[in-house]
Motif scaffolding. Structure first.
Motif, PDB file in Angstrom:
ATOM      1  N   CYS A 239      -5.039  62.941  54.085  1.00 54.96           N
ATOM      2  CA  CYS A 239      -4.068  63.703  54.878  1.00 54.96           C
ATOM      3  C   CYS A 239      -4.287  65.217  54.783  1.00 54.96           C
ATOM      4  CB  CYS A 239      -2.653  63.385  54.417  1.00 54.96           C
ATOM      5  SG  CYS A 239      -2.130  61.699  54.754  1.00 54.96           S
ATOM      6  N   LEU A 240      -5.332  65.619  54.079  1.00 62.05           N
ATOM      7  CA  LEU A 240      -5.661  67.042  53.909  1.00 62.05           C
ATOM      8  C   LEU A 240      -4.506  67.787  53.241  1.00 62.05           C
ATOM      9  CD1 LEU A 240      -7.357  67.723  57.382  1.00 62.05           C
ATOM     10  CD2 LEU A 240      -8.433  67.051  55.220  1.00 62.05           C
ATOM     11  N   MET A 241      -3.977  67.191  52.190  1.00 64.80           N
ATOM     12  CA  MET A 241      -2.872  67.786  51.442  1.00 64.80           C
ATOM     13  C   MET A 241      -3.185  67.737  49.959  1.00 64.80           C
ATOM     14  SD  MET A 241       0.457  65.940  53.174  1.00 64.80           S
ATOM     15  CE  MET A 241       0.632  65.796  54.948  1.00 64.80           C
ATOM     16  N   SER A 242      -2.464  68.572  49.209  1.00 63.54           N
ATOM     17  CA  SER A 242      -2.529  68.441  47.763  1.00 63.54           C
ATOM     18  C   SER A 242      -1.777  67.177  47.364  1.00 63.54           C
ATOM     19  CB  SER A 242      -1.895  69.661  47.082  1.00 63.54           C
ATOM     20  OG  SER A 242      -0.492  69.667  47.304  1.00 63.54           O
ATOM     21  N   ARG A 243      -2.046  66.675  46.188  1.00 61.70           N
ATOM     22  CA  ARG A 243      -1.366  65.468  45.708  1.00 61.70           C
ATOM     23  C   ARG A 243       0.143  65.683  45.656  1.00 61.70           C
ATOM     24  NH1 ARG A 243      -2.844  61.451  40.826  1.00 61.70           N
ATOM     25  NH2 ARG A 243      -0.744  60.734  40.288  1.00 61.70           N
ATOM     26  N   ARG A 244       0.561  66.850  45.184  1.00 61.55           N
ATOM     27  CA  ARG A 244       1.996  67.134  45.058  1.00 61.55           C
ATOM     28  C   ARG A 244       2.668  67.194  46.434  1.00 61.55           C
ATOM     29  NH1 ARG A 244       4.566  72.348  41.822  1.00 61.55           N
ATOM     30  NH2 ARG A 244       6.774  71.851  42.222  1.00 61.55           N
ATOM     31  N   THR A 245       2.024  67.897  47.370  1.00 63.93           N
ATOM     32  CA  THR A 245       2.593  68.000  48.713  1.00 63.93           C
ATOM     33  C   THR A 245       2.620  66.634  49.393  1.00 63.93           C
ATOM     34  OG1 THR A 245       1.826  70.269  48.972  1.00 63.93           O
ATOM     35  CG2 THR A 245       2.329  69.059  50.991  1.00 63.93           C
TER      36      THR A 245
END
Length: 320
Positions: A239-245
């Motif tokens: 999803c092209l996100m950080s794990r936290r986001t």
């Protein structure tokens, strides 16, 4: 194959809501052009029948003679737990059950089945406010005080009010399968499962889509690849996100953690395969990503209160 005949028995001082639920589920309003059942409204006593206080009146076109042909007989309510129903009705219910019909008591309708003697030695459910009264009147009935509904040898009883919807959707699943029942639930704008009580045979809710377009794409991807292992890092990267986001966005969009969503979706898919295929438990477990039949059985029984084999026998029947 002819549509199952559903006889809904109404009485003087009826409850409009309780009577409306089975009429809505088993009538043709929700599925126009595709009659799933043949609905017959039957008078249990005098005609016309007024509601207790709301001003409604109904004129059922059938009498108790219609119960002789019905595949499903529903008592949607009962006006007074202390009142014994008329003997002709009780005799008709016993005769119908003896010949193989399903007899259903919604909410306080359970009292009518109990007065008929049908529930002796069997499990049953009724409205929680009347549990103590019911147990005192019918000590031989094994009242399940934690169930939305109970099915014991074609004697089906439900807890109060809205649990009648759960019970009626269960009957639709039995006769027409989960896809039809779920479609009907969506049209009614009700979830296929409500938390609380014993889940029994009701499916767990799995969000089909969200307001987050990127999450919707991910959910479609996960459904298409359930057999594969998934972890937070890979999904966040997808999803092209950080794990936290990603974790926060997924929770906001679905109301579930990734692990809970995947498990619910894998169990939902296993239900479909149990109903529509002859795959072994090992094969189904691999197809849905639960790896082993043991894992499938454990998760399935924990969630639904029955084994996968029992689910298959109940909902596939002779259709496959």
């Amino acid at each position: 194959m002819p549509s199952p005949i559903v006889a809904v028995v109404t009485f003087d001082q009826f409850s409009p809501f309780h009577c409306a639920v089975p009429c809505l589920i088993f009538g043709d309003m929700m599925m126009p052009g595709r009659p799933l059942f043949e609905l017959r409204l039957c008078a249990g006593d005098a005609i016309p029948q007024p509601a207790s206080s709301q001003g409604f009146h109904i004129h059922p076109p059938h009498g108790l003679e219609a119960l002789a042909e019905a595949n499903i007989i529903i008592i949607p309510f009962w006006r007074d737990p202390a009142e014994r129903p008329a003997q002709p009705l009780l005799d008709a219910l016993v005769t119908a059950h003896d010949r193989g019909a399903q007899v259903v008591g919604l909410c306080l309708g359970t009292y009518v089945l109990a007065y008929a003697g049908l529930l002796e030695g069997r499990r049953a459910s009724t409205h929680w406010e009347y549990e103590q009264d019911f147990m005192q009147r019918f000590p031989c009935v094994r009242l399940d005080t934690n169930a939305l509904y109970v099915d014991d040898e074609r004697l089906i009883t439900s807890a109060g009010t809205a649990a009648g919807l759960d019970c009626c959707l269960y009957l639709v699943r039995q006769h027409h399968g989960s896809q039809t029942a779920n479609k009907l639930a969506r049209r009614l704008v009700v979830p296929p499962h409500r938390e609380g009580g014993q889940a029994q045979f009701i499916e767990q809710p799995v969000p089909a889509s969200t307001r987050d377009a990127r999450m919707n794409q991910l959910l479609d991807h996960l459904r298409a690849h359930l057999a594969q292992p998934h972890n937070l890092d890979n999904l966040a990267e997808h999803c092209l996100m950080s794990r936290r986001t990603f974790t926060r966005r997924f929770q906001q969009a679905t109301g579930l953690s990734v692990g809970d969503w995947l498990l619910a979706e894998r169990l939902r898919r296993s239900q479909e395969l149990l109903e529509s295929s002859s795959h072994s438990m090992e094969r189904i477990a691999k197809l849905v990503g639960l790896k082993t039949a043991t894992s499938l059985r454990q998760h399935f029984r924990t969630r639904f209160g029955v084994s996968p084999s029992e689910w298959r026998r109940t909902f596939r029947g002779d259709r496959v």
